[in-house]
Design a protein around this motif. Structure first.
Motif, PDB file in Angstrom:
ATOM      1  N   GLN A  32       2.555   6.211   5.450  1.00 30.05           N
ATOM      2  CA  GLN A  32       1.896   5.350   6.444  1.00 30.05           C
ATOM      3  C   GLN A  32       0.422   5.713   6.588  1.00 30.05           C
ATOM      4  OE1 GLN A  32       4.225   6.072  10.025  1.00 30.05           O
ATOM      5  NE2 GLN A  32       4.705   3.894  10.155  1.00 30.05           N
ATOM      6  N   LEU A  33       0.139   7.001   6.699  1.00 31.85           N
ATOM      7  CA  LEU A  33      -1.228   7.458   6.922  1.00 31.85           C
ATOM      8  C   LEU A  33      -2.129   7.103   5.741  1.00 31.85           C
ATOM      9  CD1 LEU A  33      -3.253   8.952   8.692  1.00 31.85           C
ATOM     10  CD2 LEU A  33      -2.470  11.085   7.638  1.00 31.85           C
ATOM     11  N   GLU A  34      -1.670   7.372   4.550  1.00 28.91           N
ATOM     12  CA  GLU A  34      -2.463   7.060   3.349  1.00 28.91           C
ATOM     13  C   GLU A  34      -2.719   5.557   3.255  1.00 28.91           C
ATOM     14  OE1 GLU A  34      -4.795   8.003   0.240  1.00 28.91           O
ATOM     15  OE2 GLU A  34      -3.781   9.449   1.539  1.00 28.91           O
ATOM     16  N   ALA A  35      -1.702   4.769   3.558  1.00 24.39           N
ATOM     17  CA  ALA A  35      -1.851   3.311   3.519  1.00 24.39           C
ATOM     18  C   ALA A  35      -2.868   2.838   4.551  1.00 24.39           C
ATOM     19  CB  ALA A  35      -0.499   2.635   3.756  1.00 24.39           C
ATOM     20  N   GLU A  42       3.665   6.389  -7.118  1.00 27.12           N
ATOM     21  CA  GLU A  42       2.801   7.385  -7.755  1.00 27.12           C
ATOM     22  C   GLU A  42       3.314   8.797  -7.512  1.00 27.12           C
ATOM     23  OE1 GLU A  42      -1.083   6.598  -6.127  1.00 27.12           O
ATOM     24  OE2 GLU A  42      -1.380   4.817  -7.391  1.00 27.12           O
ATOM     25  N   MET A  43       3.876   9.038  -6.307  1.00 27.43           N
ATOM     26  CA  MET A  43       4.379  10.368  -5.963  1.00 27.43           C
ATOM     27  C   MET A  43       5.850  10.543  -6.358  1.00 27.43           C
ATOM     28  SD  MET A  43       2.436  10.805  -2.312  1.00 27.43           S
ATOM     29  CE  MET A  43       2.460  12.590  -2.226  1.00 27.43           C
ATOM     30  N   LYS A  44       6.430   9.506  -6.994  1.00 29.72           N
ATOM     31  CA  LYS A  44       7.808   9.519  -7.499  1.00 29.72           C
ATOM     32  C   LYS A  44       8.863   9.694  -6.402  1.00 29.72           C
ATOM     33  CE  LYS A  44       6.492  11.050 -12.113  1.00 29.72           C
ATOM     34  NZ  LYS A  44       6.011   9.783 -12.508  1.00 29.72           N
ATOM     35  N   TYR A  45       8.571   9.133  -5.188  1.00 33.18           N
ATOM     36  CA  TYR A  45       9.536   9.151  -4.098  1.00 33.18           C
ATOM     37  C   TYR A  45      10.564   8.025  -4.246  1.00 33.18           C
ATOM     38  CZ  TYR A  45       6.553  12.326  -1.334  1.00 33.18           C
ATOM     39  OH  TYR A  45       5.819  13.382  -0.866  1.00 33.18           O
ATOM     40  N   VAL A  46      10.137   6.863  -4.757  1.00 37.68           N
ATOM     41  CA  VAL A  46      11.000   5.691  -4.856  1.00 37.68           C
ATOM     42  C   VAL A  46      10.697   4.910  -6.133  1.00 37.68           C
ATOM     43  CG1 VAL A  46      11.140   5.401  -2.337  1.00 37.68           C
ATOM     44  CG2 VAL A  46       9.407   4.155  -3.618  1.00 37.68           C
ATOM     45  N   LYS A  47      11.599   3.962  -6.424  1.00 33.42           N
ATOM     46  CA  LYS A  47      11.390   3.044  -7.542  1.00 33.42           C
ATOM     47  C   LYS A  47      11.159   1.621  -7.065  1.00 33.42           C
ATOM     48  CE  LYS A  47      14.176   5.807 -10.665  1.00 33.42           C
ATOM     49  NZ  LYS A  47      15.490   5.990 -11.219  1.00 33.42           N
ATOM     50  N   ASN A  48      11.596   1.302  -5.799  1.00 31.50           N
ATOM     51  CA  ASN A  48      11.391  -0.045  -5.264  1.00 31.50           C
ATOM     52  C   ASN A  48      11.178   0.018  -3.749  1.00 31.50           C
ATOM     53  OD1 ASN A  48      13.972  -0.499  -3.746  1.00 31.50           O
ATOM     54  ND2 ASN A  48      14.863  -0.285  -5.789  1.00 31.50           N
ATOM     55  N   ARG A  49      10.719  -1.101  -3.204  1.00 26.28           N
ATOM     56  CA  ARG A  49      10.333  -1.196  -1.784  1.00 26.28           C
ATOM     57  C   ARG A  49      11.477  -0.882  -0.829  1.00 26.28           C
ATOM     58  NH1 ARG A  49       6.252  -3.954   0.847  1.00 26.28           N
ATOM     59  NH2 ARG A  49       5.620  -4.911  -1.097  1.00 26.28           N
ATOM     60  N   TYR A  84       0.836  -1.204   0.000  1.00 24.35           N
ATOM     61  CA  TYR A  84       0.000   0.000   0.000  1.00 24.35           C
ATOM     62  C   TYR A  84       0.873   1.257   0.000  1.00 24.35           C
ATOM     63  CZ  TYR A  84      -4.380  -2.542   0.872  1.00 24.35           C
ATOM     64  OH  TYR A  84      -5.479  -3.352   0.764  1.00 24.35           O
ATOM     65  N   MET A  85       1.926   1.262   0.826  1.00 25.05           N
ATOM     66  CA  MET A  85       2.824   2.423   0.871  1.00 25.05           C
ATOM     67  C   MET A  85       3.584   2.583  -0.437  1.00 25.05           C
ATOM     68  SD  MET A  85       4.355   2.331   4.775  1.00 25.05           S
ATOM     69  CE  MET A  85       5.471   3.709   4.485  1.00 25.05           C
ATOM     70  N   LEU A  86       4.064   1.466  -0.975  1.00 22.50           N
ATOM     71  CA  LEU A  86       4.857   1.510  -2.208  1.00 22.50           C
ATOM     72  C   LEU A  86       4.043   2.070  -3.365  1.00 22.50           C
ATOM     73  CD1 LEU A  86       7.496   0.880  -3.697  1.00 22.50           C
ATOM     74  CD2 LEU A  86       6.626  -1.434  -4.073  1.00 22.50           C
ATOM     75  N   LYS A  87       2.806   1.650  -3.473  1.00 22.94           N
ATOM     76  CA  LYS A  87       1.944   2.138  -4.557  1.00 22.94           C
ATOM     77  C   LYS A  87       1.877   3.666  -4.517  1.00 22.94           C
ATOM     78  CE  LYS A  87      -2.746   1.574  -6.411  1.00 22.94           C
ATOM     79  NZ  LYS A  87      -3.298   2.909  -6.355  1.00 22.94           N
ATOM     80  N   THR A  88       1.649   4.223  -3.334  1.00 23.99           N
ATOM     81  CA  THR A  88       1.583   5.678  -3.193  1.00 23.99           C
ATOM     82  C   THR A  88       2.944   6.321  -3.436  1.00 23.99           C
ATOM     83  OG1 THR A  88      -0.220   5.444  -1.603  1.00 23.99           O
ATOM     84  CG2 THR A  88       0.942   7.551  -1.621  1.00 23.99           C
ATOM     85  N   ALA A  89       4.001   5.721  -2.903  1.00 21.94           N
ATOM     86  CA  ALA A  89       5.350   6.289  -3.049  1.00 21.94           C
ATOM     87  C   ALA A  89       5.792   6.339  -4.506  1.00 21.94           C
ATOM     88  CB  ALA A  89       6.354   5.481  -2.224  1.00 21.94           C
TER      89      ALA A  89
END
Length: 194
Positions: free
Chosen positions: A69-72, A47-54, A40-45
Motif C-alpha cells: 500500500q505504501l509503495e503504491a 516484482e517482489m514475488k509475493y503473488v502471481k495475480n491480483r 500499482y500494488m500488483l506490479k510491486t507484489a
C-alpha cells in the motif's frame, strides 16, 4: 492536483463507471488520469514475488499488504502530481476483507500521501453486486459471495472512508450505480470533483 478516490466492493461496477468517466472527459476535451491502486500494488507484489495475480493479494499477510500500500501511494501521488491541470481518479477499495480482518484501504499514512479532495463510495444492492460478480468470469471473488458479507463490507467501507476523509479534509460522497446506466454515477463523480 484534483484527486478523487473512487471506492466500492468488488463487483459494484467501479471499472464500468470509471470507463464511462473516461469517455465523458475525452469527449469534453478535459485532461484526466485514471489510476488503479491494485495495479500499482500488483506490479510491486509481482516484482517482489509475493503473488502471481491480483486476487492473491487479499490473502497476503497484513504486514506485506501494508508495505505494498505504501509503495503504491507514493507512486500514485507522483503520477497524479504530474498532471498539472485536469482531474485524477484513483480506483481502489476503502476496505479490503482479509483472513486477518478488514484492512483499511486508506489508512492515515496512505491518505496523507494521496491528499484527495473527494472519496466516492460506489454502491448497489448486494443481490445486484452478486449478479455482476457471477457474470465476470475474469475474477475470483468467492470471498464476497454472500449478501451479508457484501452488506457488512459496504458498512465498513462507509466508516473507513469517513475516517480517512477526516484526516485530510476531504468530502465523502455515496454514489448509487444504477444498473444499465453508468453515466449517471460517472456524471455525479465528475461534477463533484470539478
Amino acid at each position: 492536483m484534483k484527486l478523487g478516490i473512487v471506492t466500492g466492493i468488488p463487483g459494484v461496477g467501479k471499472t464500468t463507471v470509471l470507463n464511462t468517466i473516461k469517455e465523458i472527459l475525452y469527449k469534453e476535451n478535459i485532461k484526466f488520469l485514471i489510476m488503479n491502486y491494485g495495479d500499482y500494488m500488483l506490479k510491486t507484489a509481482i516484482e517482489m514475488k509475493y503473488v502471481k495475480n491480483r486476487d492473491e493479494m487479499r490473502k497476503l499477510p497484513l504486514n506485506i499488504q501494508r508495505e505494498l500500500q505504501l509503495e503504491a501511494a507514493k507512486n500514485i501521488h507522483k503520477d497524479a502530481s504530474s498532471l498539472s491541470e485536469g482531474l485524477s481518479f484513483l480506483d481502489t477499495h476503502a476496505v479490503i476483507r482479509t483472513p486477518g480482518g478488514y484492512l483499511p484501504g486508506l489508512p492515515k499514512h496512505i491518505i496523507e500521501i494521496l491528499q484527495p479532495q473527494v472519496i466516492f463510495l460506489i454502491e448497489s444492492e448486494p443481490e445486484l453486486i452478486l449478479k455482476r460478480q457471477e457474470a465476470d468470469k475474469t475474477r475470483a471473488r468467492s470471498d464476497y459471495s454472500d449478501p451479508n458479507v457484501i452488506k457488512e463490507t459496504m458498512d465498513f467501507a462507509r466508516l473507513a472512508a469517513m475516517s480517512s476523509a477526516v484526516l485530510v479534509g476531504a468530502s465523502v460522497k455515496v454514489i448509487k450505480n444504477i444498473e444499465g446506466d453508468p453515466s449517471i454515477a460517472a456524471t455525479q463523480i465528475i461534477r463533484s470533483l470539478m
